[in-house]
Design an enzyme around this catalytic site. Structure first.
Site, PDB file in Angstrom:
ATOM      1  N   GLY A  74      23.831 -15.177   8.781  1.00 31.71           N
ATOM      2  CA  GLY A  74      23.438 -13.902   7.246  1.00 31.71           C
ATOM      3  C   GLY A  74      24.218 -13.203   8.264  1.00 31.71           C
ATOM      4  O   GLY A  74      24.706 -12.890   9.146  1.00 31.71           O
ATOM      5  N   PHE A  75      23.534 -11.870   8.320  1.00 32.61           N
ATOM      6  CA  PHE A  75      23.593 -10.425   8.840  1.00 32.61           C
ATOM      7  C   PHE A  75      22.897 -10.614  10.004  1.00 32.61           C
ATOM      8  O   PHE A  75      21.906 -10.287  10.590  1.00 32.61           O
ATOM      9  CB  PHE A  75      22.503  -9.643   7.960  1.00 32.61           C
ATOM     10  CG  PHE A  75      23.187  -7.726   8.078  1.00 32.61           C
ATOM     11  CD1 PHE A  75      24.036  -8.265   7.888  1.00 32.61           C
ATOM     12  CD2 PHE A  75      21.636  -7.798   8.443  1.00 32.61           C
ATOM     13  CE1 PHE A  75      24.806  -6.350   8.994  1.00 32.61           C
ATOM     14  CE2 PHE A  75      22.227  -6.304   9.409  1.00 32.61           C
ATOM     15  CZ  PHE A  75      23.590  -5.350   8.823  1.00 32.61           C
TER      16      PHE A  75
END
Length: 417
Positions: A109-110
């Site tokens: 993800g981030f």
């Protein structure tokens, strides 16, 4: 999911699924018409794989996609994390350093923070996703992966979105030496370290800590952190209760700035931490307490006067068995310490003697070394999106792996030497 050596099954699946059989035949015909040497000189690794896949399609060969397993990890496997310039969905490339090829990818993800067990038995990362890809409700989690199938073996949600989302900083997420616990850093609303039980696949608790940063584990229940006053905090914790925190002596003044990404060998208990000017502090944590070794200078007085300074993202690496330090350097203005470097110096960690100075041949942002007897030096160019693989003794570039995402930054290896 592990990938085959030349990605052909994936290309085949994509071409068939999209109904591009005619294009595939045309690509194969075009490839056959071009002189082989000229084609190979001009094409990338991905284009070469596509050309080979198209030729197989044209010949009617093996057009069914297959899911393969990666080879068992060894000391020369290397992981390259691509945060993709703060994108919401990211990738980590799994690379065979000996062969110089991508053998798989792991999605994240981030701003994921990757870690790998010293014995290579698993890969993990602390990561963040949002309910609407790039916005919406935030979820922080820890994911663990099998090193052969590259499939997740654990997915552990972290309550209240506690991760520190500032950048892909190594040592903001760490494994304890036994590989059973993952520790991650929280910045807001107050400094804390999260404890995740990997064996039990469960988040345990947050430990309140002073205004200190980075996490350097020395035992299953102990880690060190670097504090603003220039000391280290030793944090001892149990299954419950308040952690016991003590501080070492101040080993550098507040105006002697340390780079963000030190090198740390858990097996040696050695922390190697350069300053913005190339002075290198070393701390021996192997006894469970901090022993400060004499600092060494990577650059001469004349070089510093001529504007030579360390620079890059992951600027320093340490080889445990050889007791050597590798540091990226270049001529640059002050406060340009995160820009890429064209040269690298090799130091004897004990004496501070410079053993070599290598021209890297590229703008290099991050480095690491394999921990085997004859190590490889990994040099990552974010701009080129390429991992250059060198002989760590001679500095010779042996091979390279290109097309590594959008903005690869961090190199992770296992200390299997």
């Amino acid at each position: 999911m592990a990938l085959p050596p030349n990605f052909m099954p994936l290309f085949r699946a994509s071409l068939i699924g999209l109904g591009l059989g005619c294009s595939a035949l045309a690509l194969a015909a075009s490839a056959q018409d071009a002189p082989e040497a000229e084609t190979q000189a001009q094409e990338t690794q991905g284009q070469a794989a596509a050309r080979a896949a198209a030729a197989d399609l044209a010949a009617g060969q093996d057009d069914e996609p297959r899911i393969l397993e990666a080879p068992a990890p060894d000391a020369r496997r290397v992981y390259v994390n691509d945060p993709a310039h703060f994108a919401a969905v990211t990738q980590q490339f799994v690379i065979d350093g000996e062969a110089g090829r991508v053998i798989g990818m792991i999605d994240g993800g981030f701003l994921p923070n990757p870690v790998v067990a010293d014995d290579g038995s698993f890969i993990a990362h602390a990561s963040t996703v949002f309910s609407r890809i790039a916005r919406g409700e935030r979820t922080d989690y820890v994911e663990v992966f099998d090193p052969v199938t590259l499939l997740p073996t654990a997915d552990i949600e972290l309550p209240d979105a506690p991760r520190f989302l500032v950048g892909t900083y190594p040592w903001m997420t760490s494994l304890t030496p036994d590989g059973k616990t993952l520790l991650f850093y929280q910045f807001s609303p107050a400094p804390a370290v999260g404890v995740v039980d990997l064996e039990g696949k469960a988040f345990k608790r947050m430990l309140d800590v002073p205004d200190c940063y980075h996490i350097f584990p020395t035992a299953p229940d102990t880690f060190f952190m670097h504090c603003r006053d220039g000391s280290l905090a030793k944090v001892a914790f149990g299954t419950e209760g308040t952690p016991e925190i003590t501080h070492t002596e101040v080993f550098h003044p507040e105006d002697e700035f340390l780079i963000n990404h030190p090198a740390y060998s858990q097996k040696a208990g050695r922390l190697v931490w350069p300053t913005y000017t190339g002075k290198i502090h070393q701390i021996d944590l192997s006894s469970g307490d901090a022993k400060f070794l004499p600092a060494v200078e990577a650059l001469t007085e004349a070089e510093r006067a001529d504007g030579w300074r360390p620079g890059g993202w992951q600027q320093v690496a340490y080889h445990r068995a050889l007791d050597r330090i590798y540091l990226l350097v270049d001529q640059r203005d002050e406060w340009r310490h995160k820009t890429a470097s064209r040269l690298l110096v090799v130091l004897d960690a004990k004496t501070g003697e410079r053993l070599a100075k290598f021209e890297m041949g590229h703008e290099i942002d991050s480095i690491n070394v394999s921990q085997d007897e004859k190590p490889l030096l990994y040099a990552l160019s974010t701009g080129d999106k390429t991992l250059y693989i060198h002989d760590a003794e001679s500095g010779e570039e042996l091979r390279s792996v290109n097309q590594l995402g959008h903005g690869p930054q961090v190199i992770t290896t296992a200390d299997m030497g």
